[in-house]
Design an enzyme around this catalytic site. Structure first.
Site, PDB file in Angstrom:
ATOM      1  N   THR A 104       0.808  -1.221   0.000  1.00 20.80           N
ATOM      2  CA  THR A 104       0.000   0.000   0.000  1.00 20.80           C
ATOM      3  C   THR A 104       0.843   1.274   0.000  1.00 20.80           C
ATOM      4  OG1 THR A 104      -1.627  -1.215   1.266  1.00 20.80           O
ATOM      5  CG2 THR A 104      -1.841   1.157   1.290  1.00 20.80           C
ATOM      6  N   ASP A 162       0.977  -7.025   5.223  1.00 20.86           N
ATOM      7  CA  ASP A 162       0.348  -8.333   5.501  1.00 20.86           C
ATOM      8  C   ASP A 162       1.356  -9.438   5.811  1.00 20.86           C
ATOM      9  OD1 ASP A 162      -2.050  -7.109   5.082  1.00 20.86           O
ATOM     10  OD2 ASP A 162      -2.466  -8.027   3.144  1.00 20.86           O
ATOM     11  N   GLN A 202      -0.298 -21.440  19.917  1.00 18.45           N
ATOM     12  CA  GLN A 202      -1.258 -20.520  19.276  1.00 18.45           C
ATOM     13  C   GLN A 202      -1.357 -19.208  20.066  1.00 18.45           C
ATOM     14  OE1 GLN A 202      -5.025 -22.629  18.944  1.00 18.45           O
ATOM     15  NE2 GLN A 202      -4.043 -24.333  17.887  1.00 18.45           N
ATOM     16  N   CYS A 203      -0.875 -19.208  21.325  1.00 21.33           N
ATOM     17  CA  CYS A 203      -0.928 -17.978  22.130  1.00 21.33           C
ATOM     18  C   CYS A 203       0.115 -16.993  21.628  1.00 21.33           C
ATOM     19  CB  CYS A 203      -0.627 -18.279  23.594  1.00 21.33           C
ATOM     20  SG  CYS A 203      -1.892 -19.264  24.369  1.00 21.33           S
TER      21      CYS A 203
HETATM   22  N1  ASP Z   1      -2.370  -5.961   1.200  1.00 24.02           N
HETATM   23  C1  ASP Z   1      -1.291  -5.030   1.408  1.00 24.02           C
HETATM   24  C2  ASP Z   1       0.018  -5.804   1.372  1.00 24.02           C
HETATM   25  O1  ASP Z   1       0.354  -6.464   2.312  1.00 24.02           O
HETATM   26  C3  ASP Z   1      -1.460  -4.312   2.686  1.00 24.02           C
HETATM   27  C4  ASP Z   1      -0.338  -3.351   2.986  1.00 24.02           C
HETATM   28  O2  ASP Z   1       0.381  -2.917   2.116  1.00 24.02           O
HETATM   29  O3  ASP Z   1      -0.171  -2.989   4.133  1.00 24.02           O
HETATM   30  O4  ASP Z   1       0.694  -5.758   0.370  1.00 24.02           O
END
Ligand code: ASP
Length: 340
Positions: free
Chosen positions: A13, A90, A276-277
């Site tokens: 992003t 992500d 998982q914690c």
């Molecule tokens: N979906 C985007 C990515 O991980 C979200 C971001 O850029 O923060 O590329």
């Protein structure tokens, strides 16, 4: 002399601008970065940029690209004082973890950042993240870099890359490092927590360019079936399983479950116990529900994150050593990823 920083744009992003007529987001040309962020002209650094020809959403990240990134750092290692990698948030924690293992004896900052809102949007968090990440990558004292390790900078905090996870998809404050303190906090000044930051190693950088992704994550849940568990553990070519367990590393004590795991281990599959914690650690043997795992040779992941566990396995599986040594390396703290 001004520090020389290489900025590598992989996608995500942060590098997007909005087409004012259609509202659609599209990556902008990084050659024009300083038009988008004119504040960069005022930083006392020499900044050079490389952009992936086809920037990616980080959900498309892959070990092949991690190798490409490691090679880029290797090729430019002696020409720059530090590196800033712009990456989608992500899977940023996976990439940062992977690079921490691939770059053995790293002695320069490799700082990941990104943003929740594109840099071309008025309320973007991207500008602050980018500017501060560059300042951190260039920070030095007595000619030594202040952060000679792979780290993630996001929303005023710097974390060790292989301790970090993305836990919030909506807030600017998207990352956490549940089991290790932050390395720096950016307020009026950037406060570096030198006690927690790795020391610059004396040895030369070694770049590991092989990863093995023949692994699976088996996330336990009450009611997991024998049929499914058994077929996952019998996948052809499977070399390692991250067993994503409950609490302090606990799993069902049912005979079929223990037998399936035992059989997998006898078939030379590495089973790595990761809780998982988000906080706390695996202590095999604390409860009856984990003693049997210890007995059959499951390896404790201690307080490792899932992201670091997956990438540590990929790194170790590809090393030219026997399975006994691989298992031994898994228990070791290689790059500050576990607390033992
Ligand atoms: N979906 C985007 C990515 O991980 C979200 C971001 O850029 O923060 O590329």
């Amino acid at each position: 002399m001004a520090s020389k920083i290489l900025l590598i744009y992989t996608g995500g992003t942060i590098g997007m601008v909005q087409n004012h007529s259609t509202g659609a987001l599209k990556p902008f040309d990084f050659k024009h970065l300083k038009n988008e962020v004119p504040e960069l002209n005022r930083l006392a650094v020499t900044l050079e940029t490389i952009s992936f020809e086809q920037p990616i959403d980080s959900s498309n990240m892959h070990p092949i690209i991690w190798i490409k990134l490691a090679e880029l750092i290797e090729q430019n290692y002696h020409s720059y004082d530090g590196f800033v990698i712009l990456h989608g948030s992500d899977t940023m924690a996976y990439t940062a973890s992977a690079l921490s293992f691939m770059l053995e004896n790293l002695g320069k900052p490799v700082i990941f950042t990104g943003s929740q809102l594109p840099i071309g949007i008025i309320r973007t968090d991207g500008k602050e993240n980018l500017i501060t990440a560059i300042e951190i990558a260039s920070a030095h004292k007595n000619n030594l870099p202040l952060v000679p390790e792979v780290a993630i900078y996001f929303e005023y905090e710097l974390f060790r890359g292989n301790r970090t996870l993305k836990y919030n998809a909506a807030h600017f404050d998207a990352f956490k490092s549940p089991n290790y303190p932050s390395l720096a906090e950016a307020g009026v000044n950037i406060e570096f927590k030198t006690n927690y930051i790795s020391k610059k190693p004396k040895k030369k950088l070694i770049v590991h360019k092989e990863l093995d992704n023949d692994i699976v994550v088996l996330h336990l849940f009450p009611g997991i079936s024998k049929k499914i568990t058994s077929s996952i553990l019998k996948i052809t070519g499977l070399k390692a399983v991250v067993l994503n367990t409950f609490g302090a590393g606990n799993a069902p004590t049912e005979k079929w479950f223990v037998d399936e795991i035992k059989q997998a281990i006898e078939n030379n599959i590495i089973v790595y116990n990761v809780t998982q914690c988000l906080e706390g650690k695996v202590i095999q043997g604390k409860y009856e529900t984990s003693s049997q795992l210890k007995k059959i040779g499951v390896i404790s992941g201690e307080d490792i994150t899932l992201e670091a566990a997956v990438t540590k396995l990929m790194y170790i599986l590809a090393l030219p050593v026997n399975i006994k040594k691989k298992k031994e390396l898994l228990t070791k703290n290689l790059r500050g990823e576990i607390s033992n």
